[in-house]
Motif scaffolding. Structure first.
Motif, mmCIF file in Angstrom:
data_model
loop_
_atom_site.group_PDB
_atom_site.id
_atom_site.type_symbol
_atom_site.label_atom_id
_atom_site.label_comp_id
_atom_site.label_asym_id
_atom_site.label_seq_id
_atom_site.Cartn_x
_atom_site.Cartn_y
_atom_site.Cartn_z
ATOM 1 N N MET A 492 37.266 59.444 136.971
ATOM 2 C CA MET A 492 37.932 60.796 136.852
ATOM 3 C C MET A 492 39.409 60.472 136.248
ATOM 4 S SD MET A 492 36.416 62.757 140.416
ATOM 5 C CE MET A 492 37.646 64.123 140.293
ATOM 6 N N TRP A 493 39.835 59.469 136.574
ATOM 7 C CA TRP A 493 41.195 59.132 136.402
ATOM 8 C C TRP A 493 41.252 58.544 134.808
ATOM 9 C CZ3 TRP A 493 44.000 53.933 137.366
ATOM 10 C CH2 TRP A 493 45.347 54.018 136.999
ATOM 11 N N LYS A 494 40.445 57.413 134.606
ATOM 12 C CA LYS A 494 40.448 56.740 133.301
ATOM 13 C C LYS A 494 39.257 56.682 132.579
ATOM 14 C CE LYS A 494 44.899 55.460 132.992
ATOM 15 N NZ LYS A 494 45.797 56.035 131.838
ATOM 16 N N GLY A 495 38.345 57.658 132.799
ATOM 17 C CA GLY A 495 36.984 57.797 132.385
ATOM 18 C C GLY A 495 36.811 57.523 130.940
ATOM 19 N N GLU A 496 37.586 58.361 130.116
ATOM 20 C CA GLU A 496 37.444 58.199 128.637
ATOM 21 C C GLU A 496 37.730 56.879 128.224
ATOM 22 O OE1 GLU A 496 38.980 60.748 124.905
ATOM 23 O OE2 GLU A 496 39.951 61.230 126.553
ATOM 24 N N ALA A 497 38.805 56.327 128.726
ATOM 25 C CA ALA A 497 39.229 54.832 128.179
ATOM 26 C C ALA A 497 37.992 54.032 128.452
ATOM 27 C CB ALA A 497 40.560 54.546 128.790
#
Length: 518
Positions: A492-497
């Motif tokens: 949820m916080w850094k999922g795309e990265a």
């Protein structure tokens, strides 16, 4: 275009792109046209101009195939629990304890974890269609074998073979649905598949209780009816589900006349492997997704969240049937499965439409869509499963026989949360790695069925020897809460990265190749 309801909309490039393009060509800058819905929602992925591209099939053709593919989950899980209400009957038939007899219903789930590692590579090499048809023949013959069994070992062995054959549909059906629908449609369509996946064990229990209570039918006919269901599904697969793997190179070699033939729709089309890809590389490919944190973390968490599914369904006969304070008949144990049916239906009313709402709102606003936006929906599933397991465990131990509805309310709430978790997970994974959707589903099925396999064996003993039902179900309820910050919050916080970084380890085939849009 071949896709009903699709129009073309113009996507304006940036001013810098226009300037560079003009300088390069010394001409008027070009614009890019995207295919979109009538409402102006850009289509993702963009379909080809070939009417035989599954994305371009007519709504009738798509949804007929969708229903049949979604029925995979219903038939497979239905056949697992149609025998579950009769644990005491099976125990008397084969001279075993009721808890041991219940393994005939629960043990085959472990095959759902491992058999897809064979079926999925075969589907990449041979096509989804022939693998599905063959696997149904295996499951159908095995179901007849269970009905003919004269010993416990024969019944259990044939049930394991049923699990082996049925396991193919659990993964391949999700990939087939993903092949046919666009991003803004998949939440609801995968939600249908998820709903049938969740509701099927409870439908099986309801039907199984009624069948086995009938003296002229009994538990053997429960398996014969499962075999009939597989036969009907086999026929529906053959008639209504063409090959959904779209090979652009193969399609380009076909003439318009060839594409209109009946064989083109109902025949087998062997996909073209990537240049230099060996059979060994194909069979190693499913394991590669275990190196992707964006797949492994949510799959593991979802499996922990709903790991009691098989224990709950297999345990209904042990917790409510003959010899318990509730003293339910086989038919009445079957009626207990209505709790799951209601919970699943209510869960899908929320889960699928909410997924599609999130996607449509983002696409209409022009904001960049990232699958991680769906992860917020996991919170509602977490709350519902936690509350449901706590209610089920405490009421199963403390309520009077006349208050039998209380634990079933807890079970229904758990299934409501399970439905949300499964739907959101499938929608999230198939968008993270769309070209690897089937491999993502393998990871989910592996963790889910591996986690679901042990509880039916030790939960009855745990309830009997260590303080009643509340203790195991408190543990089961707290585990997903404990793992949520470790597995879901980082995404949820850094999922795309994390997703863009790809695998943590490199092994097997490097990179990914589209199996559907070569």
């Amino acid at each position: 275009m071949g896709q009903p309801g699709v129009t073309e909309v113009q996507e304006q490039p940036s001013s810098e792109d226009m300037r560079l393009d003009a300088e390069k060509h010394h001409d008027k800058p070009e614009t890019t046209f995207l295919k979109a819905t009538k409402d102006g929602i850009p289509l993702h992925p963009q379909p080809s101009d070939d009417p035989e591209d599954p994305l371009n099939w007519s709504p009738l053709r798509k949804h007929a195939a969708l229903i049949v593919l979604a029925m995979e989950s219903l038939i497979i899980k239905f056949s697992n629990t149609v025998i579950a209400p009769g644990a005491h009957t099976l125990a008397a038939e084969f001279g075993t304890a009721a808890s041991t007899a219940s393994y005939i219903g629960s043990a085959p789930s472990v095959l759902y974890a491992f058999a897809p590692f064979l079926w999925i590579p075969l589907s990449h090499r041979l096509g989804r269609r022939p693998v599905l048809l063959f696997s149904h023949i295996v499951a159908m013959v095995a179901a007849i074998g269970v009905g003919q069994a004269e010993s416990y070992s024969q019944a259990l062995g044939c049930r394991m073979l049923m699990g082996f054959g049925g396991s193919a549909g659990l993964c391949i059906s999700t990939a087939g649905i993903s092949d046919m629908f666009f991003l803004h449609e998949k939440g609801t369509r995968l939600g249908l598949n998820g709903m049938l996946f969740v509701v099927a064990p409870y439908v099986g229990g309801i039907a199984g209780g009624a069948i086995q209570q009938n003296e002229s039918l009994g538990w053997r006919w429960a398996m014969y009816i499962a075999a009939i269901c597989y036969a009907v599904q086999l026929l529906a697969q053959f008639v209504l589900v063409p090959e959904t793997i779209y090979d652009k190179d193969m399609a380009a070699r076909e003439t318009p006349e060839q594409k209109k033939t009946l064989y083109r729709r109902l025949g087998f089309r062997t996909p073209t492997p990537a240049p230099g890809e060996t059979w060994g590389a194909t069979f190693r490919m499913p394991f590669s997704m275990f190196a992707y944190p964006a797949v492994v973390l949510p799959c593991f968490w979802a499996s922990v969240c709903i790991m009691t599914e098989v224990a709950n369904t297999a345990g209904l006969s042990l917790n409510f049937g003959t010899g318990t304070r509730f003293g339910f008949s086989v038919r009445e144990v079957g009626f207990c499965f209505f709790a799951g049916l209601i919970g699943s239906a209510l869960g899908e009313i929320c889960a699928g439409p909410l997924c599609d709402f999130f996607v449509k709102r983002s696409l209409r606003s022009g904001k960049e869509w990232v699958p991680e936006k769906l992860l917020k929906l996991f919170l509602s599933g977490l709350f519902a499963t936690f509350a449901g397991l706590m209610i089920y465990g405490f009421t199963l131990e403390y309520v009077k026989a006349s208050q039998w509805a209380a634990p079933l309310v807890g079970l229904s709430l758990f299934v409501f949360g399970q439905e949300i978790v499964v739907t959101v997970l499938l929608a999230y994974m198939t968008e993270c790695y769309r070209d690897r959707a089937v491999e993502c589903t393998i990871v989910f099925q592996f963790f889910l069925n591996l986690m679901c396999f042990p509880p039916p064996f030790f939960t009855p003993l745990w309830i009997a020897k260590h303080g009643g039902a509340k203790i195991p179900y408190i543990v089961y309820a707290l585990l997903p809460v404990a793992f949520f910050p470790l597995c879901i919050m980082p995404l949820m916080w850094k999922g795309e990265a994390i997703r863009n970084r790809g695998p943590m380890l490199e092994f097997g085939r490097r990179g990914s190749r589209s199996r559907t849009r070569r």
